[in-house]
Design a protein around this motif. Sequence first.
Motif, PDB file in Angstrom:
ATOM      1  N   UNK A   1       0.821  -1.208   0.000  1.00  0.00           N
ATOM      2  CA  UNK A   1       0.000   0.000   0.000  1.00  0.00           C
ATOM      3  C   UNK A   1       0.860   1.266   0.000  1.00  0.00           C
ATOM      4  N   UNK A   2       2.109   1.149   0.443  1.00  0.00           N
ATOM      5  CA  UNK A   2       2.993   2.316   0.557  1.00  0.00           C
ATOM      6  C   UNK A   2       3.839   2.546  -0.692  1.00  0.00           C
ATOM      7  N   UNK A   3       3.479   1.962  -1.827  1.00  0.00           N
ATOM      8  CA  UNK A   3       4.273   2.056  -3.049  1.00  0.00           C
ATOM      9  C   UNK A   3       4.561   3.508  -3.444  1.00  0.00           C
ATOM     10  N   UNK A   4       3.592   4.380  -3.214  1.00  0.00           N
ATOM     11  CA  UNK A   4       3.721   5.775  -3.650  1.00  0.00           C
ATOM     12  C   UNK A   4       4.815   6.520  -2.887  1.00  0.00           C
ATOM     13  N   UNK A   5       5.150   6.054  -1.679  1.00  0.00           N
ATOM     14  CA  UNK A   5       6.189   6.737  -0.903  1.00  0.00           C
ATOM     15  C   UNK A   5       7.531   6.683  -1.619  1.00  0.00           C
ATOM     16  N   UNK A   6       7.773   5.594  -2.338  1.00  0.00           N
ATOM     17  CA  UNK A   6       9.005   5.491  -3.118  1.00  0.00           C
ATOM     18  C   UNK A   6       8.939   6.396  -4.344  1.00  0.00           C
ATOM     19  N   UNK A   7       7.804   6.414  -5.023  1.00  0.00           N
ATOM     20  CA  UNK A   7       7.641   7.305  -6.178  1.00  0.00           C
ATOM     21  C   UNK A   7       7.861   8.762  -5.783  1.00  0.00           C
ATOM     22  N   UNK A   8       7.357   9.140  -4.619  1.00  0.00           N
ATOM     23  CA  UNK A   8       7.447  10.538  -4.201  1.00  0.00           C
ATOM     24  C   UNK A   8       8.874  10.987  -3.927  1.00  0.00           C
ATOM     25  N   UNK A   9       9.815  10.042  -3.831  1.00  0.00           N
ATOM     26  CA  UNK A   9      11.213  10.407  -3.598  1.00  0.00           C
ATOM     27  C   UNK A   9      11.842  11.082  -4.820  1.00  0.00           C
ATOM     28  N   UNK A  10      11.307  10.841  -5.980  1.00  0.00           N
ATOM     29  CA  UNK A  10      11.937  11.307  -7.214  1.00  0.00           C
ATOM     30  C   UNK A  10      11.488  12.732  -7.544  1.00  0.00           C
TER      31      UNK A  10
ATOM     32  N   UNK B   1      -8.806   4.195  13.380  1.00  0.00           N
ATOM     33  CA  UNK B   1      -8.544   3.692  12.030  1.00  0.00           C
ATOM     34  C   UNK B   1      -9.880   3.438  11.356  1.00  0.00           C
ATOM     35  N   UNK B   2      -9.954   3.707  10.052  1.00  0.00           N
ATOM     36  CA  UNK B   2     -11.208   3.567   9.310  1.00  0.00           C
ATOM     37  C   UNK B   2     -11.113   2.423   8.310  1.00  0.00           C
ATOM     38  N   UNK B   3     -12.204   1.692   8.173  1.00  0.00           N
ATOM     39  CA  UNK B   3     -12.194   0.462   7.375  1.00  0.00           C
ATOM     40  C   UNK B   3     -12.013   0.722   5.888  1.00  0.00           C
ATOM     41  N   UNK B   4     -12.317   1.945   5.436  1.00  0.00           N
ATOM     42  CA  UNK B   4     -12.174   2.249   4.014  1.00  0.00           C
ATOM     43  C   UNK B   4     -10.851   2.894   3.654  1.00  0.00           C
ATOM     44  N   UNK B   5      -9.858   2.800   4.539  1.00  0.00           N
ATOM     45  CA  UNK B   5      -8.556   3.417   4.278  1.00  0.00           C
ATOM     46  C   UNK B   5      -7.833   2.659   3.178  1.00  0.00           C
ATOM     47  N   UNK B   6      -7.480   3.357   2.102  1.00  0.00           N
ATOM     48  CA  UNK B   6      -6.801   2.743   0.955  1.00  0.00           C
ATOM     49  C   UNK B   6      -5.297   2.674   1.138  1.00  0.00           C
ATOM     50  N   UNK B   7      -4.761   3.338   2.159  1.00  0.00           N
ATOM     51  CA  UNK B   7      -3.318   3.514   2.261  1.00  0.00           C
ATOM     52  C   UNK B   7      -2.696   2.848   3.487  1.00  0.00           C
ATOM     53  N   UNK B   8      -3.513   2.492   4.462  1.00  0.00           N
ATOM     54  CA  UNK B   8      -2.975   1.998   5.729  1.00  0.00           C
ATOM     55  C   UNK B   8      -3.768   0.799   6.224  1.00  0.00           C
ATOM     56  N   UNK B   9      -3.053  -0.210   6.727  1.00  0.00           N
ATOM     57  CA  UNK B   9      -3.710  -1.400   7.251  1.00  0.00           C
ATOM     58  C   UNK B   9      -3.973  -1.224   8.747  1.00  0.00           C
ATOM     59  N   UNK B  10      -4.919  -1.976   9.236  1.00  0.00           N
ATOM     60  CA  UNK B  10      -5.345  -1.835  10.631  1.00  0.00           C
ATOM     61  C   UNK B  10      -4.246  -2.202  11.615  1.00  0.00           C
ATOM     62  N   UNK B  11      -3.393  -3.154  11.232  1.00  0.00           N
ATOM     63  CA  UNK B  11      -2.361  -3.621  12.157  1.00  0.00           C
ATOM     64  C   UNK B  11      -1.433  -2.511  12.619  1.00  0.00           C
TER      65      UNK B  11
END
Length: 278
Positions: A137-146, A220-230
Amino acid sequence: MTLITVNDVELDVQISGAGPTVLLVHGWPDTHACWRHQVAALNAAGYRTVAPDLRGFGASGKPEDLARLTVGDHVGDLIGLLRHLDVEKAHLVGHDWGSALVQQVAMAAPELTSSLTCMSVGHAAAFYGSGLEQREKSWYMLLFQFRGVAEQWLSQDEFRNLREFIATHPDLDEVVERMRDPKALSASLAIYRTGVPPEVLLARMDDSAPLPPVPTMGLWSTGDRYLVEAGMVGTENYASGPWRYERIDGAGHWMQLDAPERVNELLLDFLPGRGEHR
């Protein structure tokens, strides 16, 4: 709105109400406006709210040397803001990056902290220990480095990719309009570039510094697209004080906008008595 100079930068801050102070800290790509429903409810309940635009966001100052803008700068700004306002203690509430920042404020200045509310983002060690699903889910964090590449990807074709990436944001059109300013877009991405550089994304998180011994609530919200509950549930392992966890069903990542009545209800139930500090 009030312009307050802290650490040589002007912060645009919404201050309203009277009573114990609640500091409300937004995340990416937001401004203080994401708290509008909470501000109204907290003020009505007898709290003073302080909701800044972080450095680099909204109407606050945007540094020229973005490569030097660190998470520590934001933490210093928030601590400096509280001290500028002569706040003895504050209830710290943060969402997304704002949650990570208020946790750092609480650890750096526990004497200023009455309670801590973490929305969406939990303790850093719990986040990094959340497994493969969170890394995916955190794939974009790497993209944002560029630098330059991320800005082009987000803004091309009339911000099509940004619109798709934050499609569930209730204020989507307003966010896109703000990000049309190239400086605003780059300044907002700086928090990723210094806060989660590649070596952090790829490494194991060994920093298990506990949160201070104050009442702490995780949402935490169940519809979060970016973060898991854990990542939020696991924050209990790093809470030194009383811990409370609440799951908000049916809301997306921006729970304070998607489910304002539920968020307000939880905040007002959680925050200690209104007569404590001013």
